[in-house]
Scaffold this motif. Structure first.
Motif, mmCIF file in Angstrom:
data_model
loop_
_atom_site.group_PDB
_atom_site.id
_atom_site.type_symbol
_atom_site.label_atom_id
_atom_site.label_comp_id
_atom_site.label_asym_id
_atom_site.label_seq_id
_atom_site.Cartn_x
_atom_site.Cartn_y
_atom_site.Cartn_z
ATOM 1 N N ILE A 130 3.525 4.048 -5.855
ATOM 2 C CA ILE A 130 3.352 4.031 -7.311
ATOM 3 C C ILE A 130 1.891 4.235 -7.680
ATOM 4 C CG2 ILE A 130 3.482 2.525 -9.342
ATOM 5 C CD1 ILE A 130 6.012 1.285 -8.023
ATOM 6 N N ASN A 131 1.003 3.600 -6.927
ATOM 7 C CA ASN A 131 -0.421 3.724 -7.240
ATOM 8 C C ASN A 131 -0.978 5.088 -6.842
ATOM 9 O OD1 ASN A 131 -1.669 1.037 -8.283
ATOM 10 N ND2 ASN A 131 -0.224 0.399 -6.704
ATOM 11 N N PHE A 132 -0.481 5.675 -5.761
ATOM 12 C CA PHE A 132 -0.913 7.022 -5.391
ATOM 13 C C PHE A 132 -0.494 8.047 -6.438
ATOM 14 C CE2 PHE A 132 -1.602 5.817 -0.818
ATOM 15 C CZ PHE A 132 -2.882 6.356 -0.715
ATOM 16 N N THR A 183 -2.838 8.800 -9.316
ATOM 17 C CA THR A 183 -4.050 9.587 -9.058
ATOM 18 C C THR A 183 -3.805 11.078 -9.245
ATOM 19 O OG1 THR A 183 -3.595 9.805 -6.678
ATOM 20 C CG2 THR A 183 -4.815 7.856 -7.402
ATOM 21 N N GLY A 184 -2.582 11.458 -9.628
ATOM 22 C CA GLY A 184 -2.275 12.860 -9.884
ATOM 23 C C GLY A 184 -1.669 13.595 -8.709
ATOM 24 N N GLN A 185 -1.362 12.900 -7.622
ATOM 25 C CA GLN A 185 -0.749 13.547 -6.461
ATOM 26 C C GLN A 185 0.716 13.860 -6.747
ATOM 27 O OE1 GLN A 185 -1.381 11.506 -2.759
ATOM 28 N NE2 GLN A 185 -3.425 10.808 -3.327
ATOM 29 N N ALA A 188 5.499 14.522 -2.953
ATOM 30 C CA ALA A 188 5.441 14.781 -1.509
ATOM 31 C C ALA A 188 4.106 14.330 -0.924
ATOM 32 C CB ALA A 188 5.672 16.265 -1.230
ATOM 33 N N GLN A 189 3.016 14.615 -1.628
ATOM 34 C CA GLN A 189 1.700 14.197 -1.144
ATOM 35 C C GLN A 189 1.583 12.675 -1.113
ATOM 36 O OE1 GLN A 189 -0.619 16.314 -4.100
ATOM 37 N NE2 GLN A 189 -1.324 17.818 -2.593
ATOM 38 N N ALA A 190 2.058 12.035 -2.177
ATOM 39 C CA ALA A 190 1.998 10.572 -2.228
ATOM 40 C C ALA A 190 2.824 9.953 -1.109
ATOM 41 C CB ALA A 190 2.494 10.082 -3.588
ATOM 42 N N ALA A 191 4.021 10.502 -0.858
ATOM 43 C CA ALA A 191 4.885 9.970 0.201
ATOM 44 C C ALA A 191 4.219 10.085 1.567
ATOM 45 C CB ALA A 191 6.221 10.709 0.204
ATOM 46 N N LEU A 192 3.573 11.215 1.832
ATOM 47 C CA LEU A 192 2.915 11.406 3.124
ATOM 48 C C LEU A 192 1.742 10.444 3.286
ATOM 49 C CD1 LEU A 192 2.757 12.961 5.759
ATOM 50 C CD2 LEU A 192 1.362 14.682 4.607
ATOM 51 N N HIS A 193 0.952 10.272 2.238
ATOM 52 C CA HIS A 193 -0.182 9.355 2.314
ATOM 53 C C HIS A 193 0.285 7.907 2.500
ATOM 54 C CE1 HIS A 193 -2.882 12.443 0.059
ATOM 55 N NE2 HIS A 193 -2.960 12.601 1.371
ATOM 56 N N VAL A 194 1.344 7.539 1.819
ATOM 57 C CA VAL A 194 1.894 6.192 1.973
ATOM 58 C C VAL A 194 2.380 5.976 3.397
ATOM 59 C CG1 VAL A 194 3.806 4.688 1.316
ATOM 60 C CG2 VAL A 194 2.493 5.868 -0.441
ATOM 61 N N HIS A 217 -7.570 -3.077 -15.917
ATOM 62 C CA HIS A 217 -8.627 -2.905 -16.914
ATOM 63 C C HIS A 217 -9.498 -1.683 -16.667
ATOM 64 C CE1 HIS A 217 -7.541 -7.186 -17.407
ATOM 65 N NE2 HIS A 217 -7.906 -7.010 -18.671
ATOM 66 N N THR A 218 -9.095 -0.832 -15.715
ATOM 67 C CA THR A 218 -9.904 0.367 -15.424
ATOM 68 C C THR A 218 -9.178 1.648 -15.770
ATOM 69 O OG1 THR A 218 -9.141 0.295 -13.114
ATOM 70 C CG2 THR A 218 -11.266 -0.754 -13.617
ATOM 71 N N GLY A 219 -8.124 1.546 -16.590
ATOM 72 C CA GLY A 219 -7.424 2.744 -17.030
ATOM 73 C C GLY A 219 -6.157 3.006 -16.241
ATOM 74 N N PRO A 220 -5.416 4.053 -16.594
ATOM 75 C CA PRO A 220 -4.116 4.343 -15.960
ATOM 76 C C PRO A 220 -4.222 4.873 -14.537
ATOM 77 C CG PRO A 220 -4.700 6.076 -17.507
ATOM 78 C CD PRO A 220 -5.734 5.015 -17.676
ATOM 79 N N VAL A 221 -5.397 5.369 -14.136
ATOM 80 C CA VAL A 221 -5.568 5.934 -12.793
ATOM 81 C C VAL A 221 -6.100 4.857 -11.851
ATOM 82 C CG1 VAL A 221 -6.741 7.673 -11.413
ATOM 83 C CG2 VAL A 221 -6.004 8.223 -13.743
ATOM 84 N N THR A 222 -5.407 4.656 -10.734
ATOM 85 C CA THR A 222 -5.848 3.672 -9.754
ATOM 86 C C THR A 222 -7.082 4.189 -9.025
ATOM 87 O OG1 THR A 222 -3.569 2.926 -9.432
ATOM 88 C CG2 THR A 222 -5.160 2.324 -7.733
ATOM 89 N N SER A 223 -8.134 3.396 -9.016
ATOM 90 C CA SER A 223 -9.378 3.813 -8.373
ATOM 91 C C SER A 223 -9.298 3.655 -6.860
ATOM 92 C CB SER A 223 -10.549 2.982 -8.906
ATOM 93 O OG SER A 223 -10.407 1.623 -8.510
ATOM 94 N N GLY A 224 -10.230 4.308 -6.175
ATOM 95 C CA GLY A 224 -10.289 4.177 -4.722
ATOM 96 C C GLY A 224 -10.577 2.758 -4.294
ATOM 97 N N VAL A 225 -11.419 2.051 -5.059
ATOM 98 C CA VAL A 225 -11.724 0.651 -4.744
ATOM 99 C C VAL A 225 -10.463 -0.204 -4.813
ATOM 100 C CG1 VAL A 225 -12.992 -1.401 -5.506
ATOM 101 C CG2 VAL A 225 -14.117 0.837 -5.516
#
Length: 465
Positions: A259-261, A264-266, A269-275, A329-337
């Protein structure tokens, strides 16, 4: 000539017999049990991988629907654990292991059929996920069997090896899913199931050839007897916090990352592979730490190790609360941190829950071995009573503990449905670990004698001949 697969008189506390060859018999049964339990765990957690092959645009299922599949599989796995623990005593360790391996062909084949036909409603997937839950029942059955084979001085290690090897099945099926995603893409999930059809045949056949049926007894009466002791409910609560966390996060970790990946706009398929490249690490490290946790519990005692575990889990859950609050509190996009924080928090919970799984189970045979010392019966009857009652509590605690996994998936599902974030669920985990810490301190650390010399339940004790 074919050897007999039934052992009538087994006394693991007889050191002379143990050194003369009984340790080899116990080890052979342990190896086969671990292998069967490992594959069964993989089938139980199969849908934690399959959902990575199910983009919403193709199958139409929401994040909440996919959490529901994990919750249903975990629920059934918990419900069948007590019947499975009773069945292994009724039919024998060898016979039941063979049956429980081959029956898992049904959900594995059904999974292939369902994934080949996208567009079906949710309920057939729920039914199939429930059938994979049968793999969770193998866990309590195998632990009860191993508990009967090994002497008190080695139970912590033997139970940890069996459980850790079984738990590894969660990580391995995710690694298999990663390889299939990387090599065949997200449109060919059938290879995952095909591999496990072969493995089920192998472990079922090995159990038939090399395992033994031990003459030990766990009856419904033993289950009723343990329900009247406070240790039963305390240990079950602690096991909800350890094993429930392990199996619950095993299903949920990948979904939370996915969900968090996606934010980030992935692509799906890209999100599934990274997960898939990350998610297997949690169950893998949790399974390995369980094996080491058994040795720690043998050396320092189950109570002290469990207390340390829950203290660490409070810190890890607190980290997840902080990361999720920051992410909100940092917006809709999950940050790398935030992504790194999620991974660190979950990995810490996996490792700690693995150690805690072993340390909580170390308490069980210790409690009933101490109880049996107060019984006015023969030595053989004392051992039989202690072994039967320990096996009953192992099965009961394993069943109750699995419901923790259900609670985790439902809490995350409700949190996403209500707020769109995980923070509320993480707060509930933190509060539970605080309660478990208090119970551990009160019953098994502050007053350690409470866990070592409780009054026996004479109603369930064998009568003196």
């Amino acid at each position: 000539m074919a050897r007999s697969h039934r052992i009538v008189d087994w006394n693991p506390e007889d050191r002379a017999a143990w050194d003369a060859g009984n340790h080899k018999i116990a080890r052979r049964n342990l190896v086969c049990t671990v292998a069967a339990d490992h594959v069964a765990f993989s089938i139980w957690s199969l849908w934690s991988v399959m959902v990575l092959f199910m983009p919403q645009s193709v199958y139409g299922f929401s994040a909440g629907d996919k959490f529901l599949l994990g919750a249903v599989a975990t629920l059934v796995g918990g419900c069948v654990r007590i019947p499975y623990a009773l069945a292994i005593a009724r039919f024998g360790g060898r016979n039941w292991t063979v049956f429980s391996a081959f029956v898992l062909f049904i959900p594995t084949v059904t999974t292939i059929v369902l994934l080949a036909h996208p567009g079906l409603p949710l309920w057939p997937y729920v039914v199939c996920a429930a059938l994979t839950g049968l793999g969770g029942g193998n866990y309590s059955a195998s632990l009860a069997n191993v508990n009967a084979f090994y002497p008190q001085r080695l139970k912590g290690w033997a139970l940890a090896v069996n459980a850790g090897g079984g738990n590894l099945g969660v990580a391995v099926v995710q690694i298999v899913g990663l390889l299939v995603l990387a090599l065949a893409g997200d449109r060919q999930p059938y290879w995952v199931c095909a591999i496990y059809l072969v493995l089920l045949a192998v472990v079922g056949t090995a159990a038939a050839l090399f395992m033994d049926n031990l003459d030990h007894c766990i009856e419904v009466g033993h289950i009723r007897s343990i329900l009247s002791t406070s240790d039963t409910w305390a240990i079950s609560l602690l096991y909800i916090g350890t094993f429930g966390s392990f199996i619950g996060f095993s299903f949920a970790f990948g979904r939370v990352l996915y969900i968090n990946f996606l934010t980030t706009g992935q692509s799906a398929a890209q999100a599934a592979l990274h997960v898939a490249q990350i998610a297997f690490l949690g169950p893998l490290l949790g399974s390995l730490s369980r094996i080491y946790g058994g040795r720690l519990a043998d050396r320092f005692g189950g109570g002290r190790v469990t207390l340390t575990v829950f203290a660490g889990m409070i810190v890890a859950a607190g980290l997840l609360v902080g990361v999720s609050t920051y992410d909100e509190h940092t917006g809709p996009v999950t940050s790398g941190v935030a992504l790194v924080g999620y991974v660190i928090g979950f990995i810490a919970l996996f490792v700690l829950s693995g150690v805690g799984n072993a340390s909580v189970f170390k308490l069980i045979p210790s409690v009933f071995d101490a109880r049996s010392r107060s019984l006015e019966v023969t030595e053989a009857e004392r051992r039989h009573w202690s072994r039967a009652m320990s096996g009953a509590l192992i099965g009961f605690a394993a069943a109750i503990g699995a419901f923790g996994g259900v609670a985790i998936n439902l809490a995350l599902r409700q949190s996403y449905m209500s707020t769109g974030e995980e923070t509320t669920a993480f707060w509930s985990f933190l509060i539970f670990y605080l309660v478990a810490l208090a119970v551990t301190w009160t019953m098994y650390v502050r007053r350690p004698a409470r866990a070592s010399v409780p009054e026996p339940d004479r109603a369930s004790a064998p009568a003196r001949a």
